[in-house]
Scaffold this motif. Structure first.
Motif, PDB file in Angstrom:
ATOM      1  N   TYR A  26       0.827  -1.214   0.000  1.00  0.00           N
ATOM      2  CA  TYR A  26       0.000   0.000   0.000  1.00  0.00           C
ATOM      3  C   TYR A  26       0.862   1.265   0.000  1.00  0.00           C
ATOM      4  CZ  TYR A  26      -3.664  -3.284   1.248  1.00  0.00           C
ATOM      5  OH  TYR A  26      -4.537  -4.329   1.255  1.00  0.00           O
ATOM      6  N   ALA A  27       1.937   1.244  -0.732  1.00  0.00           N
ATOM      7  CA  ALA A  27       2.928   2.330  -0.708  1.00  0.00           C
ATOM      8  C   ALA A  27       2.322   3.703  -1.010  1.00  0.00           C
ATOM      9  CB  ALA A  27       4.052   2.032  -1.693  1.00  0.00           C
ATOM     10  N   GLU A  28       1.314   3.746  -1.846  1.00  0.00           N
ATOM     11  CA  GLU A  28       0.715   5.034  -2.197  1.00  0.00           C
ATOM     12  C   GLU A  28      -0.229   5.547  -1.113  1.00  0.00           C
ATOM     13  OE1 GLU A  28      -1.106   4.625  -6.000  1.00  0.00           O
ATOM     14  OE2 GLU A  28       0.746   3.979  -6.947  1.00  0.00           O
ATOM     15  N   ARG A  29      -0.605   4.672  -0.170  1.00  0.00           N
ATOM     16  CA  ARG A  29      -1.600   5.053   0.830  1.00  0.00           C
ATOM     17  C   ARG A  29      -1.063   5.065   2.258  1.00  0.00           C
ATOM     18  NH1 ARG A  29      -6.537   1.307  -0.057  1.00  0.00           N
ATOM     19  NH2 ARG A  29      -7.418   2.730   1.465  1.00  0.00           N
ATOM     20  N   ILE A  30       0.087   4.425   2.483  1.00  0.00           N
ATOM     21  CA  ILE A  30       0.612   4.313   3.844  1.00  0.00           C
ATOM     22  C   ILE A  30       2.027   4.866   3.913  1.00  0.00           C
ATOM     23  CG2 ILE A  30       1.355   2.705   5.642  1.00  0.00           C
ATOM     24  CD1 ILE A  30      -0.794   0.804   4.778  1.00  0.00           C
ATOM     25  N   ASN A  31       2.245   5.682   4.912  1.00  0.00           N
ATOM     26  CA  ASN A  31       3.595   6.131   5.241  1.00  0.00           C
ATOM     27  C   ASN A  31       3.891   5.550   6.621  1.00  0.00           C
ATOM     28  OD1 ASN A  31       6.052   7.405   5.373  1.00  0.00           O
ATOM     29  ND2 ASN A  31       5.191   9.333   6.061  1.00  0.00           N
ATOM     30  N   LEU A  32       4.784   4.602   6.677  1.00  0.00           N
ATOM     31  CA  LEU A  32       5.084   3.901   7.915  1.00  0.00           C
ATOM     32  C   LEU A  32       6.352   4.462   8.544  1.00  0.00           C
ATOM     33  CD1 LEU A  32       4.611   1.548   9.882  1.00  0.00           C
ATOM     34  CD2 LEU A  32       5.927   0.113   8.320  1.00  0.00           C
ATOM     35  N   VAL A  33       6.243   4.811   9.824  1.00  0.00           N
ATOM     36  CA  VAL A  33       7.375   5.320  10.586  1.00  0.00           C
ATOM     37  C   VAL A  33       7.564   4.415  11.788  1.00  0.00           C
ATOM     38  CG1 VAL A  33       8.275   7.267  11.906  1.00  0.00           C
ATOM     39  CG2 VAL A  33       6.896   7.680   9.868  1.00  0.00           C
ATOM     40  N   ARG A  34       8.789   3.948  11.992  1.00  0.00           N
ATOM     41  CA  ARG A  34       9.114   3.136  13.168  1.00  0.00           C
ATOM     42  C   ARG A  34       9.655   4.041  14.259  1.00  0.00           C
ATOM     43  NH1 ARG A  34      12.571  -2.139  12.093  1.00  0.00           N
ATOM     44  NH2 ARG A  34      14.092  -0.740  12.950  1.00  0.00           N
ATOM     45  N   MET A  35       9.217   3.787  15.481  1.00  0.00           N
ATOM     46  CA  MET A  35       9.644   4.594  16.614  1.00  0.00           C
ATOM     47  C   MET A  35      10.066   3.639  17.728  1.00  0.00           C
ATOM     48  SD  MET A  35       9.688   7.987  17.411  1.00  0.00           S
ATOM     49  CE  MET A  35       8.892   8.403  15.896  1.00  0.00           C
ATOM     50  N   ASP A  36      11.367   3.605  18.008  1.00  0.00           N
ATOM     51  CA  ASP A  36      11.908   2.741  19.059  1.00  0.00           C
ATOM     52  C   ASP A  36      11.632   3.376  20.415  1.00  0.00           C
ATOM     53  OD1 ASP A  36      13.371   1.164  20.792  1.00  0.00           O
ATOM     54  OD2 ASP A  36      15.222   1.240  19.629  1.00  0.00           O
ATOM     55  N   VAL A  37      10.821   2.708  21.244  1.00  0.00           N
ATOM     56  CA  VAL A  37      10.449   3.277  22.543  1.00  0.00           C
ATOM     57  C   VAL A  37      11.621   3.340  23.513  1.00  0.00           C
ATOM     58  CG1 VAL A  37       8.034   2.606  22.311  1.00  0.00           C
ATOM     59  CG2 VAL A  37       9.635   1.062  23.468  1.00  0.00           C
ATOM     60  N   ASP A  38      12.672   2.579  23.254  1.00  0.00           N
ATOM     61  CA  ASP A  38      13.834   2.569  24.137  1.00  0.00           C
ATOM     62  C   ASP A  38      14.875   3.626  23.794  1.00  0.00           C
ATOM     63  OD1 ASP A  38      12.851   0.401  25.634  1.00  0.00           O
ATOM     64  OD2 ASP A  38      13.583  -1.005  24.129  1.00  0.00           O
ATOM     65  N   ASP A  39      14.692   4.317  22.676  1.00  0.00           N
ATOM     66  CA  ASP A  39      15.628   5.356  22.258  1.00  0.00           C
ATOM     67  C   ASP A  39      15.245   6.672  22.945  1.00  0.00           C
ATOM     68  OD1 ASP A  39      17.114   7.335  20.967  1.00  0.00           O
ATOM     69  OD2 ASP A  39      16.964   6.343  19.019  1.00  0.00           O
ATOM     70  N   PRO A  40      16.123   7.232  23.755  1.00  0.00           N
ATOM     71  CA  PRO A  40      15.805   8.478  24.478  1.00  0.00           C
ATOM     72  C   PRO A  40      15.380   9.626  23.555  1.00  0.00           C
ATOM     73  CG  PRO A  40      17.867   7.539  25.279  1.00  0.00           C
ATOM     74  CD  PRO A  40      17.461   6.741  24.074  1.00  0.00           C
ATOM     75  N   LYS A  41      15.833   9.627  22.311  1.00  0.00           N
ATOM     76  CA  LYS A  41      15.444  10.685  21.374  1.00  0.00           C
ATOM     77  C   LYS A  41      13.945  10.654  21.080  1.00  0.00           C
ATOM     78  CE  LYS A  41      18.447   9.282  18.395  1.00  0.00           C
ATOM     79  NZ  LYS A  41      19.222   9.061  17.170  1.00  0.00           N
ATOM     80  N   ASN A  42      13.305   9.516  21.296  1.00  0.00           N
ATOM     81  CA  ASN A  42      11.884   9.372  20.982  1.00  0.00           C
ATOM     82  C   ASN A  42      10.981   9.531  22.203  1.00  0.00           C
ATOM     83  OD1 ASN A  42      12.666   8.772  18.355  1.00  0.00           O
ATOM     84  ND2 ASN A  42      12.797   6.604  18.780  1.00  0.00           N
ATOM     85  N   ALA A  43      11.557   9.819  23.357  1.00  0.00           N
ATOM     86  CA  ALA A  43      10.796   9.849  24.613  1.00  0.00           C
ATOM     87  C   ALA A  43       9.608  10.810  24.570  1.00  0.00           C
ATOM     88  CB  ALA A  43      11.717  10.190  25.774  1.00  0.00           C
ATOM     89  N   GLU A  44       9.791  11.979  23.994  1.00  0.00           N
ATOM     90  CA  GLU A  44       8.709  12.962  23.956  1.00  0.00           C
ATOM     91  C   GLU A  44       7.539  12.469  23.105  1.00  0.00           C
ATOM     92  OE1 GLU A  44       8.100  17.510  22.436  1.00  0.00           O
ATOM     93  OE2 GLU A  44      10.003  17.013  23.399  1.00  0.00           O
ATOM     94  N   ILE A  45       7.831  11.863  21.981  1.00  0.00           N
ATOM     95  CA  ILE A  45       6.774  11.351  21.098  1.00  0.00           C
ATOM     96  C   ILE A  45       6.077  10.156  21.741  1.00  0.00           C
ATOM     97  CG2 ILE A  45       6.294  10.303  18.852  1.00  0.00           C
ATOM     98  CD1 ILE A  45       8.662  11.997  17.797  1.00  0.00           C
ATOM     99  N   VAL A  46       6.853   9.283  22.368  1.00  0.00           N
ATOM    100  CA  VAL A  46       6.273   8.134  23.065  1.00  0.00           C
ATOM    101  C   VAL A  46       5.314   8.621  24.150  1.00  0.00           C
ATOM    102  CG1 VAL A  46       6.821   6.200  24.593  1.00  0.00           C
ATOM    103  CG2 VAL A  46       8.186   6.579  22.533  1.00  0.00           C
ATOM    104  N   LYS A  47       5.710   9.632  24.881  1.00  0.00           N
ATOM    105  CA  LYS A  47       4.863  10.195  25.930  1.00  0.00           C
ATOM    106  C   LYS A  47       3.622  10.854  25.325  1.00  0.00           C
ATOM    107  CE  LYS A  47       4.896  13.360  29.825  1.00  0.00           C
ATOM    108  NZ  LYS A  47       5.667  14.314  30.618  1.00  0.00           N
TER     109      LYS A  47
END
Length: 67
Positions: A26-47
């Motif tokens: 579904y490349a034309e309809r989905i943009n998939l982003v992976r977010m590692d919950v253990d990476d401190p850089k992602n803490a704000e988004i995880v929260k």
């Protein structure tokens, strides 16, 4: 779609491989982003998305609003 994951868990579940196939199918309809919950850089988004279990998926519309 944001896929919140942890490296140690996804290796056991094989979730990422299934998500990659969905993105290919579904490349034309989905943009998939992976977010590692253990990476401190992602803490704000995880929260922000109140991630308390993994895997967790957040689906956003074209305006980046949670649906």
């Amino acid at each position: 779609m944001i896929a919140f994951y942890s490296k140690w868990l996804n290796k056991r579940l094989g979730v990422w491989e299934a998500l990659q196939q969905l993105q290919l199918d579904y490349a034309e309809r989905i943009n998939l982003v992976r977010m590692d919950v253990d990476d401190p850089k992602n803490a704000e988004i995880v929260k922000h998305f109140n991630v308390c279990a993994i895997p967790t998926f957040a689906f956003l519309n074209e305006d980046n609003k949670l649906i």
